[in-house]
Design a protein around this motif. Sequence first.
Motif, PDB file in Angstrom:
ATOM      1  N   ASP A 130       0.852  -1.193   0.000  1.00 56.47           N
ATOM      2  CA  ASP A 130       0.000   0.000   0.000  1.00 56.47           C
ATOM      3  C   ASP A 130       0.884   1.238   0.000  1.00 56.47           C
ATOM      4  N   PHE A 131       0.708   2.081  -1.007  1.00 57.01           N
ATOM      5  CA  PHE A 131       1.540   3.279  -1.134  1.00 57.01           C
ATOM      6  C   PHE A 131       0.968   4.458  -0.345  1.00 57.01           C
ATOM      7  N   GLY A 132      -0.318   4.683  -0.424  1.00 54.84           N
ATOM      8  CA  GLY A 132      -0.925   5.813   0.264  1.00 54.84           C
ATOM      9  C   GLY A 132      -0.731   7.112  -0.507  1.00 54.84           C
ATOM     10  N   LYS A 133      -0.835   8.223   0.203  1.00 58.93           N
ATOM     11  CA  LYS A 133      -0.658   9.547  -0.381  1.00 58.93           C
ATOM     12  C   LYS A 133       0.437  10.293   0.375  1.00 58.93           C
ATOM     13  N   VAL A 134       1.211  11.077  -0.370  1.00 66.64           N
ATOM     14  CA  VAL A 134       2.316  11.812   0.228  1.00 66.64           C
ATOM     15  C   VAL A 134       1.755  12.880   1.164  1.00 66.64           C
ATOM     16  N   LYS A 135       2.254  12.900   2.410  1.00 68.92           N
ATOM     17  CA  LYS A 135       1.752  13.856   3.389  1.00 68.92           C
ATOM     18  C   LYS A 135       2.792  14.889   3.816  1.00 68.92           C
ATOM     19  N   ARG A 136       4.087  14.584   3.692  1.00 67.14           N
ATOM     20  CA  ARG A 136       5.101  15.562   4.068  1.00 67.14           C
ATOM     21  C   ARG A 136       6.418  15.249   3.369  1.00 67.14           C
ATOM     22  N   ILE A 137       7.247  16.272   3.268  1.00 67.46           N
ATOM     23  CA  ILE A 137       8.573  16.158   2.659  1.00 67.46           C
ATOM     24  C   ILE A 137       9.563  16.845   3.587  1.00 67.46           C
ATOM     25  N   ARG A 138      10.634  16.144   3.917  1.00 68.74           N
ATOM     26  CA  ARG A 138      11.691  16.684   4.755  1.00 68.74           C
ATOM     27  C   ARG A 138      13.022  16.533   4.016  1.00 68.74           C
ATOM     28  N   GLY A 139      13.961  17.385   4.363  1.00 69.58           N
ATOM     29  CA  GLY A 139      15.249  17.318   3.683  1.00 69.58           C
ATOM     30  C   GLY A 139      16.320  18.081   4.425  1.00 69.58           C
ATOM     31  N   THR A 140      17.557  17.886   3.970  1.00 70.11           N
ATOM     32  CA  THR A 140      18.714  18.563   4.539  1.00 70.11           C
ATOM     33  C   THR A 140      19.653  18.941   3.405  1.00 70.11           C
ATOM     34  N   ALA A 141      20.036  20.201   3.366  1.00 68.38           N
ATOM     35  CA  ALA A 141      21.031  20.687   2.415  1.00 68.38           C
ATOM     36  C   ALA A 141      22.347  20.861   3.160  1.00 68.38           C
ATOM     37  N   VAL A 142      23.396  20.218   2.673  1.00 68.87           N
ATOM     38  CA  VAL A 142      24.689  20.185   3.344  1.00 68.87           C
ATOM     39  C   VAL A 142      25.719  20.905   2.485  1.00 68.87           C
ATOM     40  N   SER A 143      26.498  21.784   3.098  1.00 68.22           N
ATOM     41  CA  SER A 143      27.584  22.471   2.402  1.00 68.22           C
ATOM     42  C   SER A 143      28.865  22.305   3.189  1.00 68.22           C
ATOM     43  N   CYS A 144      29.967  22.073   2.483  1.00 69.57           N
ATOM     44  CA  CYS A 144      31.286  21.911   3.087  1.00 69.57           C
ATOM     45  C   CYS A 144      32.278  22.830   2.394  1.00 69.57           C
ATOM     46  N   ARG A 145      32.885  23.721   3.159  1.00 69.54           N
ATOM     47  CA  ARG A 145      33.949  24.592   2.668  1.00 69.54           C
ATOM     48  C   ARG A 145      33.512  25.489   1.510  1.00 69.54           C
ATOM     49  N   ILE A 146      32.263  25.866   1.464  1.00 74.81           N
ATOM     50  CA  ILE A 146      31.776  26.820   0.484  1.00 74.81           C
ATOM     51  C   ILE A 146      30.923  27.845   1.222  1.00 74.81           C
ATOM     52  N   PRO A 147      30.564  28.965   0.595  1.00 74.88           N
ATOM     53  CA  PRO A 147      29.780  29.989   1.295  1.00 74.88           C
ATOM     54  C   PRO A 147      28.496  29.425   1.896  1.00 74.88           C
ATOM     55  N   PRO A 148      28.155  29.802   3.112  1.00 75.02           N
ATOM     56  CA  PRO A 148      26.955  29.257   3.776  1.00 75.02           C
ATOM     57  C   PRO A 148      25.663  29.546   3.031  1.00 75.02           C
ATOM     58  N   SER A 149      25.635  30.617   2.235  1.00 72.68           N
ATOM     59  CA  SER A 149      24.401  30.948   1.523  1.00 72.68           C
ATOM     60  C   SER A 149      24.052  29.921   0.455  1.00 72.68           C
ATOM     61  N   GLY A 158       3.089   5.131   5.642  1.00 73.57           N
ATOM     62  CA  GLY A 158       4.411   4.909   6.218  1.00 73.57           C
ATOM     63  C   GLY A 158       5.512   4.657   5.220  1.00 73.57           C
ATOM     64  N   VAL A 159       5.250   4.825   3.933  1.00 75.18           N
ATOM     65  CA  VAL A 159       6.270   4.641   2.904  1.00 75.18           C
ATOM     66  C   VAL A 159       7.200   5.850   2.909  1.00 75.18           C
ATOM     67  N   CYS A 160       8.503   5.606   2.856  1.00 76.62           N
ATOM     68  CA  CYS A 160       9.507   6.671   2.802  1.00 76.62           C
ATOM     69  C   CYS A 160      10.320   6.524   1.518  1.00 76.62           C
ATOM     70  N   LEU A 161      10.289   7.551   0.694  1.00 82.86           N
ATOM     71  CA  LEU A 161      11.059   7.586  -0.543  1.00 82.86           C
ATOM     72  C   LEU A 161      12.054   8.729  -0.453  1.00 82.86           C
ATOM     73  N   SER A 162      13.267   8.499  -0.916  1.00 83.01           N
ATOM     74  CA  SER A 162      14.312   9.502  -0.773  1.00 83.01           C
ATOM     75  C   SER A 162      15.059   9.697  -2.078  1.00 83.01           C
ATOM     76  N   SER A 163      15.689  10.856  -2.189  1.00 80.02           N
ATOM     77  CA  SER A 163      16.576  11.166  -3.312  1.00 80.02           C
ATOM     78  C   SER A 163      17.758  11.940  -2.771  1.00 80.02           C
ATOM     79  N   GLU A 164      18.924  11.710  -3.362  1.00 80.12           N
ATOM     80  CA  GLU A 164      20.152  12.374  -2.946  1.00 80.12           C
ATOM     81  C   GLU A 164      20.849  12.936  -4.169  1.00 80.12           C
ATOM     82  N   CYS A 165      21.351  14.158  -4.048  1.00 78.78           N
ATOM     83  CA  CYS A 165      22.063  14.811  -5.129  1.00 78.78           C
ATOM     84  C   CYS A 165      23.257  15.549  -4.562  1.00 78.78           C
ATOM     85  N   SER A 166      24.341  15.558  -5.310  1.00 73.62           N
ATOM     86  CA  SER A 166      25.500  16.364  -4.965  1.00 73.62           C
ATOM     87  C   SER A 166      25.841  17.257  -6.145  1.00 73.62           C
TER      88      SER A 166
END
Length: 283
Positions: free
Chosen positions: A38-57, A123-131
Amino acid sequence: HPPPSLTVRKRGAAPAGGGVVEFSCPIVKELRPLDHVDFGKVKRIRGTAVSCRIPPSSAARVAHSAKGVMHRLLPDVWIHTDVHSGSGRKRKGGGVGVGDDSAGGCGPSPGLGVMLTATTTEGVCLSSECSMNHNVKGSNNEGGDSFYDADDREEEPLQRKQMELPEDLGRRSAALLLHEIHAGGCVDAGCQSFALLMMCLTPEDVSRIRLGPLSPYAVVGLRLYKEAFGVEFKLRVVQEGRSGSEEDGEDAFGDDGRRSRGQKTVVCSCLGIGYRNMARAST
């Protein structure tokens, strides 16, 4: 027993890396049969943007761009930023440790990345990662045309090789997550082979899971599991009709004889081999 935990102690980016991850898991005697269709319907999206040694903006620009895409479809979107400078995090005593794993911070290479996770009502969790892509053409990247093949990279002068803009990285990560959601599977493409492997090791009972289009890695995994464990999976193609009902096989056609619109998914089922962890703690 405590639940499994995964803690990021230190961030790292290509090519030098330098990240540190701590994983802990209790001893598991046997797995439970899986029934995840059972897939259900998407109810929320969470994420984290990570930066290393580059401007914080830059991390904030990635988060703002990704939210701009997701907010068209869903209001509950939160993307946090995790910024790391080149000097490392300050210790409690006020000193700064450079190149010390215990000091936190990040590795020696600059980098920018984002991880997005969508959670459904079932309760299904789908994720994507990009660099960040360091080999893009020009500064006005508008999606797929911003990348070029490896053969073209050698012919392009070095001054035309530019880093991907944070806004393009945010839109690309959002597009990848939307692609996983559109596929309709209960796990994303990167975890298909792992989920199928766990199904092989369950007790001698039927396990089921719904997947999107099988990745080439999952197809090769199915062949290896048959050779190593003797487990054959039953694959049933299911297409969701216009009304949201499931239609199976050749019956998934409209009244005019053409296939009704809807995403095809694959329901995989197998009988586990009953594997048990017989290891004992050494004294």
